[in-house]
Design a protein around this motif. Structure first.
Motif, PDB file in Angstrom:
ATOM      1  N   LEU A  84       4.769   5.671 -16.659  1.00 26.89           N
ATOM      2  CA  LEU A  84       4.041   4.570 -16.032  1.00 26.89           C
ATOM      3  C   LEU A  84       4.880   3.303 -16.026  1.00 26.89           C
ATOM      4  CD1 LEU A  84       1.471   3.430 -14.797  1.00 26.89           C
ATOM      5  CD2 LEU A  84       0.633   2.999 -17.115  1.00 26.89           C
ATOM      6  N   LEU A  85       5.587   3.047 -17.143  1.00 27.13           N
ATOM      7  CA  LEU A  85       6.444   1.865 -17.198  1.00 27.13           C
ATOM      8  C   LEU A  85       7.540   1.942 -16.144  1.00 27.13           C
ATOM      9  CD1 LEU A  85       7.315  -0.758 -18.548  1.00 27.13           C
ATOM     10  CD2 LEU A  85       8.617   0.598 -20.207  1.00 27.13           C
ATOM     11  N   ALA A  86       8.142   3.128 -16.022  1.00 30.05           N
ATOM     12  CA  ALA A  86       9.178   3.300 -14.998  1.00 30.05           C
ATOM     13  C   ALA A  86       8.598   3.097 -13.604  1.00 30.05           C
ATOM     14  CB  ALA A  86       9.803   4.689 -15.116  1.00 30.05           C
ATOM     15  N   MET A  87       7.379   3.604 -13.383  1.00 27.55           N
ATOM     16  CA  MET A  87       6.734   3.437 -12.086  1.00 27.55           C
ATOM     17  C   MET A  87       6.438   1.964 -11.810  1.00 27.55           C
ATOM     18  SD  MET A  87       6.490   6.386 -10.664  1.00 27.55           S
ATOM     19  CE  MET A  87       6.472   8.150 -11.014  1.00 27.55           C
ATOM     20  N   LEU A  88       5.997   1.233 -12.840  1.00 26.77           N
ATOM     21  CA  LEU A  88       5.697  -0.184 -12.659  1.00 26.77           C
ATOM     22  C   LEU A  88       6.956  -0.974 -12.343  1.00 26.77           C
ATOM     23  CD1 LEU A  88       3.069  -0.804 -15.494  1.00 26.77           C
ATOM     24  CD2 LEU A  88       2.666  -0.670 -13.040  1.00 26.77           C
ATOM     25  N   LEU A  89       8.056  -0.635 -13.032  1.00 24.77           N
ATOM     26  CA  LEU A  89       9.324  -1.305 -12.740  1.00 24.77           C
ATOM     27  C   LEU A  89       9.769  -1.009 -11.313  1.00 24.77           C
ATOM     28  CD1 LEU A  89      11.258  -0.707 -16.085  1.00 24.77           C
ATOM     29  CD2 LEU A  89      10.223  -2.834 -15.273  1.00 24.77           C
ATOM     30  N   ALA A  90       9.621   0.257 -10.906  1.00 19.94           N
ATOM     31  CA  ALA A  90       9.985   0.626  -9.534  1.00 19.94           C
ATOM     32  C   ALA A  90       9.085  -0.095  -8.533  1.00 19.94           C
ATOM     33  CB  ALA A  90       9.881   2.136  -9.350  1.00 19.94           C
ATOM     34  N   ALA A  91       7.790  -0.185  -8.857  1.00 22.76           N
ATOM     35  CA  ALA A  91       6.863  -0.888  -7.958  1.00 22.76           C
ATOM     36  C   ALA A  91       7.222  -2.363  -7.859  1.00 22.76           C
ATOM     37  CB  ALA A  91       5.430  -0.725  -8.456  1.00 22.76           C
ATOM     38  N   GLY A  92       7.546  -2.974  -9.001  1.00 22.04           N
ATOM     39  CA  GLY A  92       7.942  -4.382  -8.983  1.00 22.04           C
ATOM     40  C   GLY A  92       9.191  -4.613  -8.152  1.00 22.04           C
ATOM     41  N   LEU A  93      10.170  -3.720  -8.318  1.00 19.09           N
ATOM     42  CA  LEU A  93      11.403  -3.832  -7.531  1.00 19.09           C
ATOM     43  C   LEU A  93      11.100  -3.645  -6.044  1.00 19.09           C
ATOM     44  CD1 LEU A  93      14.471  -4.073  -7.357  1.00 19.09           C
ATOM     45  CD2 LEU A  93      14.628  -1.609  -7.767  1.00 19.09           C
TER      46      LEU A  93
ATOM     47  N   ALA B 295       0.834  -1.209   0.000  1.00 20.39           N
ATOM     48  CA  ALA B 295       0.000   0.000   0.000  1.00 20.39           C
ATOM     49  C   ALA B 295       0.864   1.252   0.000  1.00 20.39           C
ATOM     50  CB  ALA B 295      -0.920  -0.006   1.215  1.00 20.39           C
ATOM     51  N   VAL B 296       1.929   1.239   0.795  1.00 25.85           N
ATOM     52  CA  VAL B 296       2.818   2.407   0.855  1.00 25.85           C
ATOM     53  C   VAL B 296       3.523   2.626  -0.486  1.00 25.85           C
ATOM     54  CG1 VAL B 296       4.908   3.329   1.923  1.00 25.85           C
ATOM     55  CG2 VAL B 296       3.164   2.266   3.340  1.00 25.85           C
ATOM     56  N   ILE B 297       4.007   1.540  -1.088  1.00 20.95           N
ATOM     57  CA  ILE B 297       4.721   1.652  -2.366  1.00 20.95           C
ATOM     58  C   ILE B 297       3.787   2.168  -3.460  1.00 20.95           C
ATOM     59  CG2 ILE B 297       5.827   0.311  -4.203  1.00 20.95           C
ATOM     60  CD1 ILE B 297       7.016  -1.458  -1.991  1.00 20.95           C
ATOM     61  N   LEU B 298       2.575   1.612  -3.530  1.00 16.36           N
ATOM     62  CA  LEU B 298       1.636   2.050  -4.563  1.00 16.36           C
ATOM     63  C   LEU B 298       1.240   3.512  -4.375  1.00 16.36           C
ATOM     64  CD1 LEU B 298      -0.698  -1.072  -4.904  1.00 16.36           C
ATOM     65  CD2 LEU B 298       1.163  -0.349  -6.416  1.00 16.36           C
ATOM     66  N   ALA B 299       1.018   3.896  -3.118  1.00 20.04           N
ATOM     67  CA  ALA B 299       0.672   5.298  -2.864  1.00 20.04           C
ATOM     68  C   ALA B 299       1.828   6.220  -3.223  1.00 20.04           C
ATOM     69  CB  ALA B 299       0.287   5.484  -1.389  1.00 20.04           C
ATOM     70  N   ALA B 300       3.061   5.762  -2.938  1.00 10.00           N
ATOM     71  CA  ALA B 300       4.237   6.585  -3.217  1.00 10.00           C
ATOM     72  C   ALA B 300       4.525   6.696  -4.707  1.00 10.00           C
ATOM     73  CB  ALA B 300       5.455   6.017  -2.496  1.00 10.00           C
ATOM     74  N   LEU B 301       3.996   5.757  -5.515  1.00 10.34           N
ATOM     75  CA  LEU B 301       4.270   5.774  -6.949  1.00 10.34           C
ATOM     76  C   LEU B 301       3.082   6.278  -7.769  1.00 10.34           C
ATOM     77  CD1 LEU B 301       6.222   2.409  -7.343  1.00 10.34           C
ATOM     78  CD2 LEU B 301       7.153   4.721  -7.318  1.00 10.34           C
ATOM     79  N   VAL B 302       1.866   5.883  -7.382  1.00  8.41           N
ATOM     80  CA  VAL B 302       0.694   6.261  -8.178  1.00  8.41           C
ATOM     81  C   VAL B 302       0.445   7.766  -8.115  1.00  8.41           C
ATOM     82  CG1 VAL B 302      -1.808   6.032  -8.359  1.00  8.41           C
ATOM     83  CG2 VAL B 302      -0.398   4.008  -8.014  1.00  8.41           C
ATOM     84  N   LEU B 303       0.517   8.327  -6.916  1.00 10.41           N
ATOM     85  CA  LEU B 303       0.248   9.758  -6.788  1.00 10.41           C
ATOM     86  C   LEU B 303       1.248  10.602  -7.587  1.00 10.41           C
ATOM     87  CD1 LEU B 303      -0.749   9.971  -3.004  1.00 10.41           C
ATOM     88  CD2 LEU B 303      -2.229   9.938  -5.014  1.00 10.41           C
ATOM     89  N   PRO B 304       2.568  10.329  -7.486  1.00 12.40           N
ATOM     90  CA  PRO B 304       3.500  11.091  -8.339  1.00 12.40           C
ATOM     91  C   PRO B 304       3.265  10.861  -9.833  1.00 12.40           C
ATOM     92  CG  PRO B 304       4.681  10.067  -6.537  1.00 12.40           C
ATOM     93  CD  PRO B 304       3.297   9.508  -6.512  1.00 12.40           C
ATOM     94  N   ALA B 305       2.850   9.631 -10.204  1.00 11.10           N
ATOM     95  CA  ALA B 305       2.586   9.358 -11.620  1.00 11.10           C
ATOM     96  C   ALA B 305       1.427  10.198 -12.133  1.00 11.10           C
ATOM     97  CB  ALA B 305       2.290   7.872 -11.817  1.00 11.10           C
ATOM     98  N   VAL B 306       0.353  10.269 -11.345  1.00 10.63           N
ATOM     99  CA  VAL B 306      -0.800  11.080 -11.744  1.00 10.63           C
ATOM    100  C   VAL B 306      -0.406  12.558 -11.827  1.00 10.63           C
ATOM    101  CG1 VAL B 306      -3.101  11.839 -11.052  1.00 10.63           C
ATOM    102  CG2 VAL B 306      -2.451   9.433 -10.793  1.00 10.63           C
TER     103      VAL B 306
END
Length: 305
Positions: free
Chosen positions: A176-185, A17-28
């Protein structure tokens, strides 16, 4: 439901939840900033092209208003944009994307947002759908001073918004791709961290279970982090205390047995209900077999054959 969930799973879901919040909000936010900045650049570029076209139109030396249509068609093709000349009353006198017959049948443009804005300021800008071309366009308009053969009016330039939109989507896709890679990592590292923590806690549980089963020499040597140091020290201290108490009890029991065995008098040890717990050798010699009557009352043991 959370109570039934394992600690490792709850911790992993928290990390997720923390990782997704930290990545999705900056992506938007990044996408919104990209769209705003690229649109601002596109409007600025359209304004510069419009100023160039207006400068050229005022110096084109047109002989009559009928020369406006071929002129905007020629310059529009050179610049790769749509040019429209609109009279003060809103009548369209020329459009680079249409024929002369089509221009004469166009609607009045006096109420177009960019035309109205150009009447109040140096430039008028708007982004909207064109019913004529069926496209979303970026419009820029400016007032043109009349000259010989050229009536006063508004010159409007339009560029497709689709290209800019595709560019925004392309950049947003890369982000988004960069965010997904960061989220996966991040999720991979979180899984590894929770797995390591879960394994360390399982080892602590094994040691605690061993101590509770009577293996009082076992100790917690390793623990997941400093937060567990107090718990580990408490368990180790408890195991040490139990081991010392058992050793003391065993020593006292051995000493008591040595005293009883050395006595010439017969001694019976009874529990609180008066039943035999043990007998010393002297009592065994007095009442043979009484040492085997553990759990019986003395009288029962004596009367038993």
């Amino acid at each position: 439901m959370l109570v039934r969930m394992s600690f490792r799973r709850r911790l992993f879901l928290s990390f997720t939840a923390v990782i997704l919040a930290a990545l999705v909000l900056p992506a938007v936010y990044t996408r919104a900033v990209l769209e705003r900045e690229l649109l601002a650049d596109a409007k600025a570029a359209a304004t510069r092209q419009l100023d160039t076209a207006a400068w050229a139109l005022e110096r084109a030396g047109l002989a009559s208003p009928t020369d406006i249509q071929p002129w905007v068609q020629s310059l529009g093709r050179r610049l790769g944009v749509r040019l429209t000349f609109i009279a003060p009353d809103g009548t369209v006198l020329g459009d680079s994307e249409l024929s002369s017959d089509q221009v004469r049948s166009m609607d009045n443009h006096a109420e177009r947002p960019e035309v109205l804005a150009a009447g109040e300021d140096e430039h008028g800008l708007s982004v909207r759908h064109s019913a004529t071309l069926g496209l979303d366009l970026i419009y820029a308009a400016t007032r043109v001073q009349g000259a010989a053969g050229l009536p006063e009016g508004t010159l409007r330039l339009a560029v497709p918004y689709l290209g800019l939109k595709l560019r925004i989507e392309g950049l947003a896709g890369k982000v988004l791709l960069a965010m997904l890679l960061a989220a996966g990592l991040g999720l991979g590292l979180s899984w590894a961290a929770t797995r390591s923590l879960s394994r360390a806690i399982a080892e602590m549980i094994q040691v605690a279970e061993g101590i509770s089963s009577g293996d009082y020499h076992r100790r917690l040597r390793f623990y997941p982090g400093k937060e567990f140091e107090g718990l580990a020290n408490a368990i180790n201290a408890m195991a040490g205390n139990i081991s010392e108490q058992i050793a003391t009890t065993s020593t006292q029991k051995a000493q008591l047995e040595a005293v009883l065995n050395a006595m010439a008098e017969g001694v019976l040890v009874l529990d609180r209900r008066g039943r035999i717990l043990s007998a010393n050798p002297a009592m065994e010699s007095i009442v043979p077999g009484i040492a085997k009557a553990v759990g019986k009352r003395p009288l029962e043991a004596i009367l038993s054959p």
